[in-house]
Motif scaffolding. Structure first.
Motif, PDB file in Angstrom:
ATOM      1  N   ARG A  18      30.886  76.993 113.393  1.00  0.00           N
ATOM      2  CA  ARG A  18      31.979  77.896 112.507  1.00  0.00           C
ATOM      3  C   ARG A  18      33.123  78.480 112.984  1.00  0.00           C
ATOM      4  N   ASP A  43      26.076  75.560 103.602  1.00  0.00           N
ATOM      5  CA  ASP A  43      27.312  76.581 103.775  1.00  0.00           C
ATOM      6  C   ASP A  43      28.510  75.481 103.883  1.00  0.00           C
ATOM      7  N   CYS A  45      29.305  72.682 105.853  1.00  0.00           N
ATOM      8  CA  CYS A  45      29.621  72.185 107.390  1.00  0.00           C
ATOM      9  C   CYS A  45      28.886  70.699 107.170  1.00  0.00           C
ATOM     10  N   THR A 128      21.301  81.013 109.986  1.00  0.00           N
ATOM     11  CA  THR A 128      21.775  81.977 109.118  1.00  0.00           C
ATOM     12  C   THR A 128      21.975  83.257 109.757  1.00  0.00           C
TER      13      THR A 128
END
Lengths: 322, 322
Positions: A18, A43, A45, A128
């Protein structure tokens, strides 16, 4: 900017993915954990469970591969590197450096490898738990050995700086001894103190105050994580554990014989203030030309004195040291 | 309410004097320290340097005398008690209870004595560091021995409750063993850790993070204060130090032989959670009739299970225990 391929998408790997994306890099990841892969895809990605495909893509694009798996899984992933991307740019984020360096030399010797260790984390784990800002302001050790290719070193340091960390150049042996001293020993002393305190039952809990709470705080960390880092650093941890046993035994002997604890307590007081002084010492700017023949010595001299690299300007590393 | 005479006007004694005055009691104090006496008078308190006069006044008015001097000064003040107020109501606030109990029996055997230990403090010392709210919400151990006169015990407990503390009834031996476990051992482990960490120099300071900071926090406490409490509790501290040495030595042996630290780390994790569970356990109300023949056993059973007295209603102590 160099593409980044992250293998392992737990707390650290997921945060690297990220943070590197946030820094504007093209990134992709793969993991054995279907749960982490799914959470990463949810998310938005580029992530999956096909480690081989991710590594082949890294070889094609000459990406930087980041191994972000537990120490116990490193050998397996290095086998995949040797098969699918044998000469790739390679780093890792494992908490011990000597054993990983040995494994790379043994299993994937053609990889252009420089080890790393971001000194960041939380008690939580998994995709997470990660965050693109996990490394902001953190120290990130980037390995320097006698045979380190500083072009590769620069790639790894650039990633660390891109995600907000500062870089500490350090040999694997110095890293492993120092984390044994300031991270692994504290975890073992906290465990011993918590066990001794708990033996005192509810009365001990009723009388326990700040000194006990502070001294046992990290004893609540997940046991498998603490085992992985301490057992994985066995060689460097043993002599540090012996130092602590020697000092505690000396205190015991002195209390039993003369009744005095002055030496123990004064050494602890002085040590605590010395560490604070090092932390707050004034620092002067330093420049290390990574293309110069003595560059490795310059980086190591900086790191071993507690200095840090804070930027790269072309082939020059900009840093500060007390 | 009973008058209170405090001998020693440092952090704890000065706070007792102010808190008892705030609770509406008539108070006066005396100290060998001209500096503390002057600071107390400047704050409008009835304080001086004539310990003998303060004690004679306590004898005349049947006040409760609170010894608030360091352990090393206790014998001297007890000599003054024996001369000037031999049968006075007497307590103390020293951090170890067995040695003070022995000293009272030897030097001032006619004093109506019940020991005490307020579990409150700061890193600072002297009158100016004190506060009338220092004991709010704190645990205050009040001693119970086989021969304790519960009318005297009630006077000491009433003072502790008046200044905002809750009372833990406990024998001197149980007190001294438990503080060795949850306070004195943490200080020694922090000292050892700080010394081992400092040996790593500026690099160790650069890599030290939360676990080292938490584990060494109390190593910065004034050495003379740490020496006084640990050396003063020598008899109870030695076996606790041996427990810690045994557990750390077992960890060392296991790491060296099998490479495993599972037992050490799991015991620390379990211990840490057990202490938390004791702290948050549901508590039921308890009443102990201080005039009943089994009152001492009732108080000790409460204290040894981590229970507390929170109020006095006439001759009945009201408390709670898990």
């Amino acid at each position: 900017m160099r593409d980044v391929c992250v293998i392992g998408l737990g707390l650290i790997g997921g945060s690297v993915l990220r943070a590197a994306a946030t820094a504007g890099r093209r990134v992709w990841g793969a993991t054995d954990s279907a749960e982490d892969a799914e959470a990463a895809r949810a998310d938005g990605c580029d992530a999956g469970t096909d480690v081989a495909a991710a590594l082949r893509r890294a070889a094609e694009r000459d990406a930087l591969v980041v191994l972000a798996v537990p120490l116990t899984a490193v050998d397996g992933v290095l086998g995949a590197v040797a098969r699918h991307a044998p000469e790739v740019l390679l780093t890792d984020v494992t908490g011990v450096k000597g054993p990983v360096l040995d494994a790379v030399r043994r299993i994937a010797p053609a990889a252009r490898y420089v080890g790393g260790h971001p000194m960041a984390g939380t008690a939580k784990s998994g995709w997470t738990a990660g965050s693109p800002t996990l490394f902001a302001g953190a120290a990130w050790v980037v390995g320097v050995e006698r045979d380190t290719d500083l072009a590769v070193w620069r790639e790894v340091a650039a990633l660390a700086l891109d995600v907000g960390a500062h870089v500490i150049p350090l040999g694997a042996a110095a890293h492993d001894e120092t984390v044994a001293r300031v991270s692994h020993l504290p975890h073992l002393l906290a465990a011993v103190l918590a066990a001794v305190g708990a033996y005192g039952g509810p009365l001990a809990a009723a009388l326990a105050a700040g000194s006990f709470r502070d001294g046992t705080r990290v004893a609540g960390t997940r046991p498998d994580l603490v085992r992985a880092m301490t057992e994985g650093n066995r060689e460097a941890l043993l002599p540090v554990l012996d130092e602590a046993l020697g000092k505690l035994g000396a205190a015991r002997g002195s209390l039993a014989s003369t009744g005095g604890l002055a030496a123990t307590i004064q050494a602890g007081y002085d040590g605590s203030h010395a560490v604070d002084r090092h932390r707050s010492a004034a620092r002067a700017g330093v420049r290390v030309d990574l293309t110069a023949p003595e560059a490795r010595d310059g980086l190591l001299a900086l790191g071993e004195r507690g200095g840090r690299i804070t930027a790269l300007e072309g082939g020059v590393a900009i840093g500060e040291v007390a």
